[in-house]
Design an enzyme around this catalytic site. Sequence first.
Site, PDB file in Angstrom:
ATOM      1  CG  HIS A 121      85.186  35.269 102.596  1.00  0.00           C
ATOM      2  ND1 HIS A 121      85.971  34.906 103.539  1.00  0.00           N
ATOM      3  CD2 HIS A 121      83.755  34.977 103.280  1.00  0.00           C
ATOM      4  CE1 HIS A 121      85.532  34.050 104.269  1.00  0.00           C
ATOM      5  NE2 HIS A 121      84.265  34.369 104.235  1.00  0.00           N
TER       6      HIS A 121
ATOM      7  CE1 TYR B 271      89.185  46.237 102.785  1.00  0.00           C
ATOM      8  CE2 TYR B 271      89.606  44.258 101.588  1.00  0.00           C
ATOM      9  CZ  TYR B 271      89.114  44.901 102.539  1.00  0.00           C
ATOM     10  OH  TYR B 271      88.609  44.324 103.559  1.00  0.00           O
TER      11      TYR B 271
ATOM     12  CB  THR C 298      91.189  27.679 106.060  1.00  0.00           C
ATOM     13  OG1 THR C 298      90.196  28.611 106.829  1.00  0.00           O
ATOM     14  CG2 THR C 298      90.495  26.328 106.222  1.00  0.00           C
ATOM     15  CB  SER C 299      92.635  29.545 111.109  1.00  0.00           C
ATOM     16  OG  SER C 299      91.654  30.621 110.505  1.00  0.00           O
TER      17      SER C 299
ATOM     18  CB  ALA D 279      98.950  24.490 100.289  1.00  0.00           C
TER      19      ALA D 279
ATOM     20  CG  ASN E 140      96.727  24.905 108.724  1.00  0.00           C
ATOM     21  OD1 ASN E 140      97.838  25.273 109.014  1.00  0.00           O
ATOM     22  ND2 ASN E 140      95.837  25.480 108.510  1.00  0.00           N
ATOM     23  N   PRO E 141     100.293  23.623 108.338  1.00  0.00           N
ATOM     24  CG  PRO E 141     101.880  25.299 107.535  1.00  0.00           C
ATOM     25  CD  PRO E 141     100.600  24.716 107.221  1.00  0.00           C
TER      26      PRO E 141
END
Length: 248
Positions: free
Chosen positions: A116, A64, A196-197, A239, A221-222
């Site tokens: 998150h 992190y 985002t997936s 984006a 999203n590409p």
Amino acid sequence: MESAAAALREARRVVVFTGAGISAESGVPTFRDDLTGLWARFDPAQLATPEAFHEDPDLVWGWYEWRRARVRRAEPNAGHRATAAIERLIPDTVVITQNVDDLHERAGSRGPVHLHGSLFAPRCVAEPAHPAAFPDADDEPTDPGEGRRIPPPTCVHCGALVRPGVVWFGEALPEAALATAVEAAAACDVLLTIGTSGVVYPAAEVPRVAARSGATVVQVNPQPTPLDDVCGINLRGPAAEVLPALVS
Ligand code: BV8
């Protein structure tokens, strides 16, 4: 593109829902593309868990801190800035992010909802309410550079370990943040889902709530994602290119 821009022009209530992809063009790799070099042999989904921290706190804290150092070196990109522009153009805009970086804030977004958590809110393992949980609560991360393990600090109030202020897999999302996100999604006219997936739950419910409530859902999203069927408009592109065009 035109239908998305038109929907945005007519919208009174907007949600901008973002994932790791919006930070990709700032040089912050997405969650699953993240592990390169030093960390290549680790699986983020394994490292981002309470078990991993319990087992090897120095390794998880080192990961992190490495990520925090990298975010501090990054700059917000045109996608983050276009998001802040939407907030200025349409005051009833709520930015909801799954990301743990601070690039939305640094691009001028007023107060994104972090589902998150954040890399910049380390907290005491024992008592989340302990403020500034460790001696030098300054922001300078210690980049482990070539090393990996960094012993986490200890809480000034109780001596327990300090942990990253993020939501790990298997941990509940902050209740208030999730409630705000679902409420905003249910009430909006347009929801933009950016980078985002859409595979991590319960966050991935947010665009689905908007679609069920009759909002126009636009995906940027590409790549194709499981959200393709939920989105009425799919803009295939990065984006930092597509979002500014939407608000120009
Ligand atoms: C929980 C913080 C229960 C840490 C993260 C159903 C319901 C509820 C839970 C579950 C469920 N099914 C499964 C679960 C369990 C699990 C889950 O969802 N697993 C998945 C993998 C199947 N969920 C949980 O564990 C959640 N907790 O449910 O707890 C509970 C309830 C009560 C009491 C106790 C427990 C917690 C989930 C949160 C995990 N923490 N992050 C950290 O960062 O270290 S999630 C992490 O993954 C990131 O936050 C990220 O947002 C998310 C997704 O990762 P990525 O794939 O990298 O990012 P993204 O999805 O955004 O994909 C990148 C996209 O960008 C791609 O599509 C790519 O094409 C695109 N892209 C690339 N470049 C660009 C671009 N797009 C635009 N422009 C570009 N230039």
